[in-house]
Design a protein around this motif. Structure first.
Motif, short mmCIF file in Angstrom:
data_model
loop_
_atom_site.label_atom_id
_atom_site.label_comp_id
_atom_site.label_asym_id
_atom_site.label_seq_id
_atom_site.Cartn_x
_atom_site.Cartn_y
_atom_site.Cartn_z
N MET B 801 0.85 -1.20 0.00
CA MET B 801 0.00 0.00 0.00
C MET B 801 0.88 1.25 0.00
N VAL B 802 1.88 1.25 0.89
CA VAL B 802 2.74 2.44 0.95
C VAL B 802 3.41 2.66 -0.41
N ALA B 803 3.95 1.54 -0.96
CA ALA B 803 4.65 1.67 -2.26
C ALA B 803 3.67 2.18 -3.31
N MET B 804 2.44 1.69 -3.24
CA MET B 804 1.45 2.08 -4.27
C MET B 804 1.13 3.57 -4.14
N ILE B 805 0.98 4.03 -2.90
CA ILE B 805 0.64 5.46 -2.71
C ILE B 805 1.78 6.33 -3.23
N THR B 806 3.01 5.87 -2.97
CA THR B 806 4.15 6.67 -3.49
C THR B 806 4.13 6.68 -5.01
N MET B 807 3.85 5.48 -5.59
CA MET B 807 3.84 5.41 -7.06
C MET B 807 2.77 6.34 -7.63
N ALA B 808 1.61 6.38 -7.00
CA ALA B 808 0.51 7.19 -7.54
C ALA B 808 0.73 8.67 -7.28
N ALA B 879 12.04 -4.68 2.69
CA ALA B 879 10.89 -3.86 2.26
C ALA B 879 10.63 -2.76 3.30
N TYR B 880 10.70 -3.15 4.58
CA TYR B 880 10.37 -2.11 5.59
C TYR B 880 11.51 -1.11 5.76
N ILE B 881 12.73 -1.56 5.44
CA ILE B 881 13.82 -0.56 5.45
C ILE B 881 13.53 0.49 4.39
N LEU B 882 13.10 0.00 3.24
CA LEU B 882 12.82 0.94 2.15
C LEU B 882 11.61 1.83 2.49
N ILE B 883 10.65 1.24 3.19
CA ILE B 883 9.48 2.06 3.58
C ILE B 883 9.93 3.16 4.53
N ALA B 884 10.88 2.80 5.42
CA ALA B 884 11.42 3.85 6.30
C ALA B 884 12.04 4.93 5.43
N GLY B 885 12.77 4.49 4.38
CA GLY B 885 13.38 5.48 3.47
C GLY B 885 12.31 6.39 2.87
N MET B 887 9.34 7.03 4.01
CA MET B 887 8.76 7.91 5.04
C MET B 887 9.67 9.10 5.32
N TYR B 888 10.99 8.78 5.43
CA TYR B 888 11.93 9.89 5.73
C TYR B 888 11.86 10.92 4.60
N PHE B 889 11.88 10.42 3.36
CA PHE B 889 11.87 11.32 2.21
C PHE B 889 10.56 12.12 2.16
N SER B 890 9.47 11.49 2.66
CA SER B 890 8.19 12.22 2.59
C SER B 890 8.12 13.29 3.67
N ASN B 931 6.48 18.96 4.82
CA ASN B 931 6.42 18.69 6.25
C ASN B 931 5.03 19.07 6.79
N ALA B 932 4.58 20.25 6.42
CA ALA B 932 3.29 20.73 6.96
C ALA B 932 2.17 19.82 6.47
N VAL B 933 2.21 19.49 5.20
CA VAL B 933 1.13 18.62 4.64
C VAL B 933 1.06 17.32 5.42
N MET B 934 2.26 16.75 5.69
CA MET B 934 2.26 15.46 6.42
C MET B 934 1.63 15.64 7.80
N ILE B 935 2.02 16.73 8.49
CA ILE B 935 1.51 16.92 9.85
C ILE B 935 -0.01 17.10 9.82
N ILE B 936 -0.46 17.93 8.91
CA ILE B 936 -1.91 18.23 8.88
C ILE B 936 -2.70 16.94 8.61
N ILE B 937 -2.22 16.19 7.61
CA ILE B 937 -3.00 14.99 7.23
C ILE B 937 -2.99 14.00 8.38
#
Lengths: 119, 1045, 234, 305, 80
Positions: B801-808, B879-885, B887-890, B931-937
C-alpha cells in the motif's frame, strides 16, 4: 632470328594456362577437371621458364674448364620451375587419390553429385 | 639461445624418423611427436621472453651461407617470435587433443601433423617470396591430408574442394611471383617492397595477384565456400588447427606482404576485411550446425583482423596492440570452442545443452563465447575499444559503423547458442556420446579458458584509461565462482553481502565529492545489498546466481567510479553480462533473455560509437571529451542517447523489458528492474550535461519520447493480467517519466527526475520483492487467481500500500514531491502538451497501482490460499527498510532535495527553487511544504479515526461470504472475485492505443534480416567447381574495383 | 549451355587481367641482377658448373628441402589414405596378359634406366640434371617394371628405410652446416670445393644430390606402388 | 506555519458552516428534483435527521481493518481538501491551512479520498463494490484530463498555481473573472466539474437505483454517517474550488454561499436534463470534447497572448 | 628458325590441350594431356633449360599420365 622465341613460348604458356583454367571450371567429370588443372600447371611452368629466357642465351652450364662461354639464360626461374613441377605432381596425385575414394563412395564422377556439404 | 632454424631441422628430422616405425610402436611415435612440438614451443617461447625483456634484437637467419638476396633468409623479431609461439602452442595442445585419433591413424598422419606446424613456423619467419609459396603449399597439402583423419565421405568431398581451390590459387600466386621477380630482379620480400613494384601497370598486376591470393587464403566472403566445408567436415581438433594456427599464420603473411602493393591498396583490404566480417557473421545467423557455425565465426574474426591490417596506416602506434589482441583472443577462444565441440560431438547447436552436465566445460564455453563477442575482461574488448576509438578519431566513421554492425550480427547467433546451451532440456541419452573422460581432451580447453582471461589482464597497459583496479571485483567474483558449487546459498549470500559492503566502503572515497555520482552509487550499492537479502529465503545451492549478481553490481560500481569512457564502457559491458545471466535463470526466460541481450549489445555498440567521437574530440578517453565533440555532434549524441535508452527501455526499445523482468526469478526482478535501469538514467544524465547547445533538438524529441513512453507504459500496465509483467510495464512508464524530466534540462526538471529516480528505486524494489514473494507463495502470476491475501499477509499489504501510494503520487508521501516539481517544471519550461500526456499517465498509474492492490489483497481469499502464512522476514525486512526510506523522504523532503538543488544550480541549470527554513519550497509559480502537509494529514486522520471509533464502538469480523450480493449466497470464492479485465470500460475506450505495434515492427525487422541472410546463404551451393568459379569471380571483381581498368 | 558461356566469360576476364603481364615481357634482353650474380660467381661460391643445380641445391636449399617434404607429405598421405587393409585385398588379380615384347624388353631396359638415373644423379652438379631428375628417372624405371609385371609386390619396408635415411641425412647435412658456421644451413662448404668439373667437387653438393635423388626416387615409386596396390581392392 | 489553536478553532468553525451548507444544498437539490417530477419532495431538514439517525446507530459488523479505515480515509480526503483551500479571499482567519500547498496539492488530494473509498469497498469483498470502484477510477481518470488542461491554461495565463494570486487576478469587477478572461479554459473546467461532482449524467458509480449502490454497498450505520458527512463537505468544497478558479472567489461569506450555490446548481440542472451514461461512453466523451477544448485553451493561453 | 619450331610445337600443345578438355573418352583425353606434357618438355629444351626439360619429361608427362591411367583403371574396375 630467335627474336620472338621468348614471347611466342610465353604466349603459349598463357594460352595453356587459360585453357587449363577453362577446363577446370567447365568440365563436369572430375578427372577432366584434374586434367584441366594439370594443363593449367604446365602452362604456368612454361610461363616461368619463358620469363628466364634471354635472347640467344645458352643453358646455364659452364663447360669443363668452368669459364663462362656466351650469354647465359637466367638459372633462377629454372630452379623454381623444378620445384613447381614436383609440387604439381604431388597435388595431382592427391586429387586423383581423392577422386578414387569418392568414386568408391558414390559411384559417380560428376562433381555435382558431391554436394552433401552446403549452406 | 637455440636458433629458430632448429625448429625446421627438428620437425623434419622427426617427421622422417617417424617414417621408420611403419605400423608398430604407435604410442611411442605420438609421444615423440608431442616431444618435438614441445621442443619447438620452447624454442619460440625462449625467443619471445628474450624479446619481451629486451635482451635481444631482431635477428636475420641466413641459409646456405650467403647474404639474403642471393639465398633465402628467415627473420626472428618480436612479432615472429610471438606468432610462432602461438602456432607451436596450438600445435602442441592440438596434438595432445588429437592423441587418440593420431594414434589410430598411424605415424604417417603424425609426420603430416608436425610438418604442418613446421610449415606455419617457416611461413611466419621466411623473408623469401618463393620459399613462402613452397611452405604455403606444404601447409595446404598437409591440411588436405589432416582433413581425412576421419575418412568419411563428407571429409573426402571437403578435401577435394579444398585441393581444387588451393590449386587454382597457388597457380596464380606462381604467376604473380615470377613476374614480380622479372620486374624487381630478386625474390627477397624486403627488396621487392623497396622496389616500388606497383609503379608500372604490369607490376601492379603482379603485386595484385600476390596480395589477392594471400587474401583468398584467408577465405574472404563470399568466395569461401571451400573453407566452410573444411570446418564442417574435418575433425574439430583439425578445425581448431585450421582456424587458430593456419589463420594466424596467413594473417601474418598478409601483413608482411601487403606493403608490396603500395599504400593506395590498403583501403581495398579494409573493404575486403569488413565485408567478410559482416557478411559471414550475417550468414552465420542462419546456421544450425555447430562446426560450420564455428567456421563462419572464425572466418568473420579473421576478416576483422584483415580489416585491421588494412587499417595499419590509419591506426598508427596502437595497430600492433589491436591486431595482436584480436588475434590472440580469436586463437584462444576459437581453439577452445572447436575442442569443446570435439568433446561433446553434437552437430546441432540446440543439443549443446548437454554442456550443463559438465560445469567446467560450460564455464569455459561461456568464457569463449563472451571473449569472441568482445566482452570485458577479455583481450578482444580492449582491442575493439581501441580500434573503434582510433577509427573514429581518424574520420573512418563508416568502417567503425560496419565493424560494430558485424559484431552485432555475431552476437545474434552467439547468444542464441548460449541460450540453447543454458536453457534447452538435456536428452537422457545425450551424455553417453560425451567422451570428456579423457584428460587430454579436457585439459587444453581449460588451459585456453585460463589463457584468455590472463591475456585480458595483460592487455591493460596498452589501452588509454584502463586501470588494473577494474579487475579487483572480477577476482572476487571468480573466488565466489569457485566456491559456487560447494556452499549452500545462505553462506554465499552472507559472503556476497559482506563483499558488497566492503567494496562500497573501498570505492566510496573515489566519488566522495560528486553528489550525482554518490546518489547513483548509493542506489546501486545499498539497493544491491537490500535486493540480495531476499536471497536468504531461497533454499538449495542456487549455482551461478551469486557470481552473476556480483558481476552486475561490480559493473554498476565501475560505471559510477569511472572517470574515462573506457572505464564506463568496461562497467557497462560487465553489467550487461551479469544481468543477462541473472535474467536467463527464469523458467521461461530464454527468448526474453535473448531479446534483452540483443538490445543491450546493440545499445552498448551505439554507446561505444558515440564515445569514439569523444575520443576524437580530446584525443584521450576522459569523459570530459563528451562535451567537446565537434565532428558530427548530432550523430554522436543521438547514438549515445539511443544507446542509453536501450537500458531505460524507452518507447520502441522497450519490448525486451516485460518478458525479461516478468519471467525472471522472484529476487532477480527487483535487482534488474529497480537498480539496473538506473544505469541508463545515469548515462543519459551524463550525456545531457555534456551535450551543450547542439543537443537542443535531441532533447525536445526525447521529451516527446519520454512522454509517450510514460503513457504507453502505464496504459499497457493497466490492462495486464500478469502481476510481474504489470510491474515491468510500470517500470517502463516510470522511466518514461524520468526521461521526460531530465530532458527538460532545467533545475526543476532534474530535481523531479532525481525525485523519481529515488522514489522508483524504493517503491519498485518493494513491489517486486513483495509481489515476487507472493507469486512464489501462491504459485501463479495471474492477478485474478490471487485475492483476499490481506487476511494472511497484513505486513505485505502495508508495504504494497505504501509503495502504491508513493507510485501514484498521493500527497502525504514523497511521490507527490515528484508530481509537484513536475507541474512547476512543465509550466516553466513550456512543454504544455507533453506535460498533459505525462499527467494523464500519472492518473493511469494510480489506476493500475490500485488494480494490483485490489486483486492481490482484497476480494475473496481462494481455498487453496487458506494455508498461506506471512511472507518470510527475508523479504519483509528490506521492504520495511525501504518504507522507512520513503517515510523519511516524505516527511523531510528538504534534507534530500536541497543538496541536489544546490548541485543543479552549480551545474547552471537555473536557480528557480528556494527552500525556506521550515521546509517550505517555493518557486515563482507556487509553494509546497511537505512537512506541513504530512503533519496536517496525520492529525486530521487521527481526529477522524477517533471520531469514527467513538460512534461505531467494538466490531467483530464477519465471515467471508456474509455480503449483500444481490440477494443470493455465493458458494465459491473464484466466482465473486471480480478482478479479471478490471478496467473494461477504459479498455474499450482507449485500449486501441496499446496494440503491440512496436513488437510487430521489431519482428518484421528480424524476419527481414533472417530472410536476407537465408537468401545470401544460397551461394554456398556445395559444388566444388562453383566454389573455384567463385574464386575467379572474386579476383576479377576485386581487380576491376581496385585497379579500375 | 549458359554455364559453359559463363565460364568462358570468366576465363576471358582472367585473360584480360593477365594480358598486361604478357605485354610487359619483351623476350628478356639481359639477365636480372640475381641471375647476373649467379652466373658470375656461381662456380666460385659453390664449385658446381651446373648453375641451376647450384641454385637448386645450395643457394635455395630450403626450397628443395620444402620440395622434398611436399613429396614426402603426398606419399605418406596417399599411403595412409589409399592403403588397403589385409582382409579385402585379392592376392593377385587377373590381369590382361602382358605382351611378350614388353616383358622381355623391360627385363633389359629397367637396369639401364636405373643406371642412367644413377649417372644423372651422381654428376648432377656438372651436367644438366640433379637430384630431382635422377630420382624421377629411377621412378620411371619402377613404372616400367610395374607395367611389365603388375602383380609385383613392392617391399615397402625397404622403401621406407631408404626414404627416411636419406631424409634424415639431408637434414643432418643442414644441421652440420649450421654447427660449422652460423647461417650455414644446407651450405656446401662442409667439404672443400675441389676443382670445378671434377666429379668429386663442389663440396657437399654431390652428397646432397645423391640423398635427394634417392629420396625422390623412392617416394615416387612408393606413390606408384600405392596406386598399383590399390587396384587390387575387392 | 502557525499551528496555533485559534487557527484550528476557526477552521473547525468554517468546517461546521460548510457541513451544514452542504446538507442544506443537497436537500434543496432533492426538492428541486422532486418538483421537476411533479412531487413535493423531502422536507428541508431531512439530511440532518438522516445524519443523526446514522450516527446514533451502533454496529458490531466489520469486514476487516481496511473496511473500517476506508470511510476515515474518505472523510480525511474531504476535510483535507477543505483545509488546503482558503475559504474567503484575503482574510487571514478564514484561509485555513492553505499555506502548506496550492492548486497542485488540491488536484492530487482529490484522489486521496477516492483511494480511501476504493480500499474500504474492496475489503468488503463484495463484487459489486469492485465493479463500482473500477468504474469510479476509470471515470475519475478521464475527468482528470480536462481538469488538468484547464488548470494548466489558468496557470499559464496567471503564471501561478497559488489560490490567492489566481483570485487576486480576478478581483475588481465581473469582467475579469476567468470565465471572461479565459473562456475556453473555463468551459473545459466546467465540463470537468460535471464529472467531478458525479451528478446525474456521470453518477453511474454511486447511482441510487443501480443494483446495490456501487462501492458503499456494504457500508451501513455509523460508517455510512461518516461517508454522508464527507459527501456533504466534498460537494461544497468542489463547488468552492471551481468558484475560486473561474468565478472570482469569494471575499465575504455571503458571496461564498451565493456563488457555491450557483456553481452547485449548474451541475444539478445539467444532471436533471441528461440521461445517465455508461462508463466507456463517459470516458470517451470526456476524452473527446472537454479535452479538445482544454488543449485549445492551453495553446491559446501559451502562444496567442 | 627456332621460333618457327616453337610456334608449331606451341600450336600442337594448344590443340592437344583443347582436345584433352573437350574429348568425351577419358583415355584419349589423358593421352592428349601426356602429349601436351611431352611438347612442353621440348619447348623447355628450346628455351635452353635442359634440367627442366628432363624433369618435365619424366615427372610432368610420364608419371602424371601413369597415375591418371591407374586411377582410370581403378574406376573402371570398381564399376565393372
Amino acid at each position: 632470328m630467335d627474336q620472338y622465341l621468348g614471347q611466342v613460348v610465353m604466349a603459349i604458356g598463357f594460352i595453356l594456362a587459360i585453357l587449363g583454367l577453362y577446363g577446370l571450371l567447365s568440365q563436369k567429370n572430375m578427372i577432366k577437371m584434374i586434367l584441366g588443372f594439370s594443363i593449367f600447371t604446365t602452362g604456368v611452368n612454361i610461363i616461368m621458364v619463358a620469363i628466364g629466357y634471354v635472347k640467344g642465351g645458352t643453358a646455364p652450364i659452364l663447360d669443363a674448364e668452368g669459364n663462362a662461354v656466351a650469354k647465359f639464360v637466367d638459372p633462377v626461374p629454372q630452379a623454381l620451375v623444378l620445384t613447381s613441377i614436383v609440387i604439381g605432381l604431388g597435388v595431382t596425385a592427391m586429387m586423383l587419390a581423392y577422386v578414387m575414394k569418392l568414386y568408391q563412395d558414390k559411384k559417380s564422377l560428376n562433381i555435382n553429385d558431391y554436394k552433401d556439404l552446403k549452406w | 639461445m637455440v636458433g629458430p632454424i632448429y625448429i625446421i631441422a627438428l620437425a623434419l628430422g622427426l617427421a622422417f624418423f617417424l617414417g621408420f616405425f611403419g605400423k608398430s610402436a604407435k604410442t611411442l611415435s605420438v609421444y615423440l611427436m608431442l616431444a618435438g612440438l614441445a621442443a619447438m614451443t620452447c624454442i619460440s617461447g625462449t625467443w619471445l621472453s628474450a624479446f619481451i625483456d629486451g635482451s635481444v634484437s631482431t635477428q636475420e637467419i641466413y641459409t646456405a651461407g650467403f647474404k639474403p638476396p642471393y639465398s633465402i633468409n628467415l627473420r626472428m623479431g618480436l612479432e615472429e617470435a610471438a606468432f610462432t609461439f602461438i602456432i607451436n602452442l596450438i600445435g602442441l595442445l592440438g596434438g595432445t587433443y588429437l592423441f587418440q585419433t593420431l594414434k589410430k591413424a598411424g605415424n604417417a598422419a603424425m609426420s603430416v601433423f608436425i610438418i604442418l606446424i613446421m610449415s606455419l613456423n617457416v611461413i611466419v619467419m621466411t623473408r623469401d617470396l618463393f620459399n613462402l609459396f613452397v611452405f604455403v603449399e606444404i601447409g595446404s597439402i598437409a591440411t588436405a591430408g589432416l582433413i581425412l583423419l576421419d575418412k568419411e565421405s563428407k571429409a573426402l568431398q571437403a578435401g577435394l574442394k579444398y585441393m581444387i581451390a588451393t590449386g587454382v590459387i597457388s597457380g596464380l600466386l606462381l604467376i604473380g611471383i615470377i613476374f614480380a621477380y622479372s620486374f624487381v630482379g630478386n625474390l627477397n620480400i624486403d627488396a621487392i617492397i623497396g622496389a616500388n613494384l606497383a609503379g608500372t601497370t604490369a607490376g601492379m598486376v603482379a603485386a595484385f595477384l600476390i596480395v589477392v591470393v594471400l587474401v583468398l587464403e584467408l577465405k574472404p566472403f563470399p568466395a569461401n565456400g571451400w573453407g566452410l566445408d573444411v570446418y564442417e567436415a574435418a575433425n574439430p581438433g583439425v578445425g581448431a588447427l585450421v582456424s587458430a594456427a593456419i589463420g594466424t599464420a596467413s594473417l601474418f603473411v598478409l601483413h608482411k606482404v601487403l606493403p608490396m602493393a603500395g599504400e593506395s591498396f590498403y583501403p581495398y583490404i579494409v573493404a575486403v576485411g569488413v565485408i567478410t566480417f559482416v557478411g559471414s557473421n550475417l550468414v552465420g545467423t542462419q546456421q544450425k550446425n555447430a562446426n560450420r557455425l564455428l567456421g563462419y565465426s572464425s572466418i568473420g574474426q579473421l576478416g576483422l583482423v584483415v580489416a585491421v591490417i588494412g587499417l595499419e596506416p590509419v591506426l598508427g602506434t596502437s595497430f600492433k596492440f589491436i591486431a595482436f589482441a584480436l588475434i590472440i583472443n580469436h586463437v584462444l577462444a576459437k581453439a577452445g570452442l572447436f575442442w569443446i565441440s570435439g568433446i561433446i560431438r553434437k552437430a546441432n547447436i540446440s543439443e549443446w545443452s548437454v554442456l550443463r552436465t559438465k560445469p567446467a566445460l560450460l564455464i569455459s564455453f561461456l568464457i569463449f563465447i563472451f571473449a569472441l563477442i568482445g566482452f570485458p575482461p577479455f583481450p578482444s574488448f580492449f582491442g575493439k575499444y581501441q580500434l573503434i576509438m582510433n577509427l573514429i578519431s581518424s574520420d573512418n566513421i563508416g568502417t567503425a559503423a560496419f565493424i560494430l554492425i558485424g559484431s552485432f550480427a555475431e552476437g545474434i547467433y552467439m547468444f542464441r547458442w548460449v541460450g540453447d546451451a543454458l536453457k534447452n532440456e538435456v536428452a537422457e541419452d545425450a551424455t553417453e556420446s560425451l567422451d570428456c573422460g579423457k584428460l587430454n581432451k579436457v585439459l587444453p580447453v581449460l588451459l585456453m579458458a585460463v589463457a584468455v582471461v590472463a591475456a585480458g589482464y595483460l592487455s591493460i597497459p596498452f589501452v588509454d584509461g584502463a586501470y588494473s583496479t577494474y579487475f579487483i571485483p572480477l577476482a572476487f567474483i571468480m573466488f565466489i565462482g569457485l566456491i559456487d558449487s560447494f556452499l549452500p546459498a545462505v553462506v554465499k549470500n552472507v559472503v556476497s553481502i559482506a563483499g558488497m559492503a566492503y567494496f562500497t566502503y573501498v570505492m566510496y572515497p573515489i566519488i566522495e565529492g560528486d553528489l550525482m555520482r554518490s546518489i547513483f552509487f548509493g542506489i546501486f550499492m545499498i539497493g544491491g545489498i537490500l535486493t540480495l537479502i531476499p536471497g536468504f529465503a531461497k533454499k538449495g545451492k542456487r549455482e551461478g546466481f551469486y557470481p552473476a549478481a556480483l558481476l552486475m553490481y561490480a559493473g554498476l560500481a565501475t560505471i559510477i567510479t569511472a572517470d574515462n569512457t573506457f572505464g564506463f564502457f568496461f562497467g557497462w559491458e560487465l553489467m550487461t553480462a551479469g544481468s543477462y545471466f541473472l535474467i536467463i535463470r527464469g523458467k521461461r526466460s530464454k527468448a526474453h533473455a535473448y531479446s534483452y541481450m540483443l538490445f543491450s549489445v546493440a545499445g552498448a555498440y551505439l554507446i561505444l560509437f558515440g564515445f569514439g567521437f569523444a575520443y576524437q574530440a580530446i584525443g584521450s578517453s576522459l569523459l570530459e571529451g563528451l562535451g567537446e565533440i565537434k565532428l558530427l555532434p548530432t550523430l554522436a549524441y543521438t547514438a549515445l542517447a539511443i544507446g542509453f535508452m536501450t537500458k531505460t527501455a524507452s518507447l520502441g526499445l522497450h519490448i525486451w523489458l516485460p518478458g525479461a523482468h516478468g519471467e525472471a526469478e522472484s529476487d532477480v526482478s527487483p535487482m534488474v528492474s529497480a537498480v539496473l535501469l538506473k544505469a541508463g538514467v545515469f548515462g543519459l544524465m551524463l550525456l545531457f550535461l555534456n551535450m551543450g547547445d547542439n543537443g537542443e533538438t535531441i532533447l525536445y524529441v526525447l521529451g516527446w519520447v519520454g512522454a509517450f513512453t510514460a503513457l504507453m507504459g502505464n496504459l499497457s500496465a493497466t490492462f495486464q493480467e500478469d502481476a510481474k509483467r504489470m510491474l515491468a510495464y510500470s517500470s517502463i512508464g516510470q522511466l518514461g517519466y524520468i526521461l521526460f524530466a531530465i530532458s527538460m534540462m532545467t533545475t526543476l526538471g532534474w530535481l523531479a527526475g532525481f525525485t523519481y529516480v529515488l522514489n522508483h528505486f524504493m517503491f519498485k524494489s518493494i513491489l517486486f520483492m513483495v509481489v515476487g514473494g507472493i507469486v512464489v507463495a501462491t504459485g501463479t502470476h495471474d492477478l485474478y487467481r490471487m485475492g483476499g491475501l490481506i487476511k494472511k499477509m497484513p505486513l505485505a499489504f502495508i508495504a504494497v500500500m505504501v509503495a502504491m501510494i508513493t507510485m501514484a503520487g498521493l500527497p502525504p508521501l514523497s511521490g507527490f514531491a515528484g508530481k509537484w516539481l513536475f507541474y512547476n517544471a512543465v509550466i516553466l519550461k513550456g512543454w504544455y502538451i507533453q506535460g498533459v500526456i505525462v499527467f494523464f499517465a500519472g492518473t493511469i498509474a494510480f489506476m493500475y497501482a490500485y488494480k494490483m492492490l485490489h486483486s492481490i489483497f482484497f476480494g475473496q481469499l481462494k481455498d487453496n490460499h487458506r494455508n498461506l502464512k506471512e511472507l518470510s522476514p527475508a523479504i519483509l525486512i528490506p521492504a520495511y527498510i525501504l518504507i522507512a526510506g520513503i517515510m523519511y523522504f516524505s516527511v523531510f523532503p528538504q534534507d534530500v532535495l536541497q543538496p541536489i538543488n544546490e548541485l543543479l544550480v552549480s551545474l547552471n541549470l537555473g536557480d528557480t527553487l528556494t527552500w525556506a527554513a521550515d521546509g517550505n519550497a517555493t518557486t515563482v509559480l507556487s509553494n509546497w511544504n511537505g512537512n506541513a502537509v504530512m503533519i496536517i494529514i496525520v492529525t486530521t486522520f487521527a481526529l477522524v479515526l477517533l471520531y469514527t471509533m467513538l460512534i461505531t464502538g467494538k466490531t467483530k469480523k464477519l465471515e467471508q461470504f456474509n455480503i449483500a450480493y444481490s440477494a443470493e449466497r455465493p458458494f465459491r470464492p473464484e466466482t465473486t472475485h471480480y478482478s479479471h479485465n478490471m478496467f473494461a470500460g477504459l479498455n474499450k475506450a482507449i485500449g486501441f492505443l496499446v496494440a503491440p505495434g512496436i513488437t510487430s515492427f521489431w519482428n518484421n525487422v528480424s524476419t527481414m534480416v533472417m530472410d536476407f541472410a537465408g537468401m545470401v546463404r544460397r551461394i554456398y551451393s556445395g559444388n566444388g567447381q562453383v566454389y573455384a568459379g567463385q574464386i575467379i569471380v572474386y579476383i576479377i571483381v576485386f581487380y576491376f574495383i581496385a585497379l579500375g581498368k | 549451355m549458359d554455364k559453359k558461356f559463363m565460364v568462358a566469360l570468366l576465363v576471358a576476364a582472367m585473360a584480360v587481367i593477365l594480358f598486361p603481364l604478357f605485354q610487359s615481357f619483351e623476350g628478356g634482353t639481359q639477365l636480372s641482377e640475381l641471375g647476373q650474380y649467379y652466373t658470375q660467381n656461381g662456380v666460385s661460391d659453390t664449385g658446381a658448373t651446373n648453375l641451376v643445380a647450384s641454385v637448386v641445391v645450395t643457394y635455395r636449399g630450403l626450397d628443395t628441402l620444402g620440395e622434398v617434404t611436399i613429396l614426402f607429405l603426398a606419399a605418406s598421405i596417399i599411403s595412409f589414405f589409399l592403403s588397403v587393409s589385409k582382409d579385402d585385398r585379392i592376392e593377385n588379380r587377373t590381369v590382361m596378359s602382358v605382351t611378350e615384347i614388353l616383358s622381355t624388353a623391360s627385363q633389359t631396359l629397367v637396369p639401364i634406366i636405373v643406371l642412367v638415373g644413377a649417372y644423372i644423379l651422381v654428376n648432377g652438379h656438372l651436367t644438366p640434371g640433379g637430384g630431382f631428375q635422377g630420382g624421377a628417372i629411377i621412378a620411371s624405371g619402377t613404372l616400367l617394371m610395374f607395367l611389365a609385371n603388375p602383380n609385383h609386390k613392392l617391399n615397402h619396408t625397404i622403401i621406407h628405410v631408404i626414404e627416411s635415411t636419406s631424409g634424415i641425412a639431408f637434414v643432418a647435412i643442414g644441421v652440420i652446416g649450421v654447427l660449422m658456421m652460423d647461417g650455414g644451413f644446407l651450405s656446401n662448404k662442409l667439404f672443400d670445393l675441389g676443382t670445378p668439373g671434377e666429379v668429386i667437387s663442389a663440396g657437399a653438393m654431390p652428397l646432397i644430390n645423391i640423398f635427394l635423388g634417392l629420396k625422390v626416387g623412392t617416394e615416387l615409386s612408393n606413390v606408384l606402388g600405392i596406386f598399383v596396390e590399390s587396384q587390387n581392392e575387392k | 506555519m502557525d499551528y496555533s489553536i485559534t487557527k484550528f478553532l476557526w477552521s473547525l468553525l468554517g468546517l461546521f458552516i460548510i457541513l451544514n451548507w452542504g446538507m442544506l444544498m443537497s436537500s434543496t437539490m432533492r426538492r428541486v428534483g422532486a418538483r421537476l417530477a411533479g412531487r413535493i419532495g423531502v422536507p428541508m431538514y431531512q439530511p440532518w435527521i438522516d445524519l443523526a439517525k446514522l450516527m446514533a446507530l451502533k454496529t458490531w459488523l466489520s469486514h476487516g481493518v481496511m473496511y473500517y479505515i476506508g470511510p476515515v480515509f474518505r472523510l480525511v480526503g474531504g476535510v483535507g481538501m477543505f483545509l488546503f483551500m482558503p475559504i474567503i479571499f484575503g482574510s487571514e482567519i478564514w484561509s485555513n491551512y492553505s499555506f502548506s500547498g496550492d492548486l497542485i496539492l488540491l488536484l492530487y488530494f482529490q484522489s486521496f479520498g477516492m483511494l480511501g473509498m476504493a480500499m474500504g469497498a474492496s475489503d468488503s469483498s463484495s463484487p459489486h463494490a469492485s465493479i463500482g470502484i473500477s468504474r469510479g477510477l476509470a471515470q475519475f481518470a478521464a475527468v482528470e484530463v480536462p481538469m488538468t488542461l484547464a488548470v494548466i491554461a489558468i496557470a499559464i495565463q496567471h503564471q501561478t498555481f497559488s489560490f490567492n494570486s489566481i483570485m487576486e487576478a480576478q478581483q475588481g469587477g465581473v469582467l475579469n473573472w476567468t470565465i471572461f478572461t479565459n473562456p475556453l479554459a473555463s468551459i473545459a473546467g466546467m465540463l470537468a466539474m460535471l464529472g467531478a461532482m458525479s451528478h446525474s449524467p456521470f453518477n453511474l458509480v454511486k447511482a441510487p437505483n443501480e443494483i446495490p449502490i456501487g462501492p458503499p454497498t456494504e457500508y451501513h450505520s455509523s460508517f455510512l454517517s461518516v461517508l454522508r458527512t464527507n459527501s456533504a463537505i466534498i460537494h461544497v468544497v468542489e463547488a468552492a474550488l471551481f468558484m475560486n478558479l473561474f468565478f472570482g472567489g469569494a471575499d465575504t461569506w455571503l458571496m461564498y454561499i451565493v456563488k457555491t450555490f450557483f456553481v452547485y446548481f449548474i451541475s444539478v440542472f445539467v444532471g436533471m436534463v441528461f440521461p445517465r451514461m455508461k462508463v466507456e461512453d463517459s470516458v470517451r466523451w470526456f476524452l473527446k470534447w472537454p479535452t479538445a477544448v482544454g488543449i485549445i485553451a492551453v495553446l491559446v493561453a501559451a502562444y496567442w497572448k | 628458325m627456332l621460333t618457327v619450331l616453337a610456334a608449331i610445337l606451341g600450336i600442337a600443345a594448344v590443340v592437344g590441350a583443347y582436345y584433352a578438355i573437350h574429348n568425351e573418352k577419358l583415355t584419349a583425353a589423358i593421352i592428349a594431356s601426356g602429349i601436351v606434357g611431352m611438347v612442353s618438355s621440348i619447348l623447355f629444351l628450346l628455351l635452353a633449360a635442359p634440367d627442366v626439360a628432363m624433369t618435365e619429361a619424366s615427372i610432368g608427362s610420364a608419371l602424371t599420365t601413369a597415375i591418371f591411367f591407374f586411377t582410370l583403371n581403378k574406376i573402371r574396375q570398381t564399376n565393372g
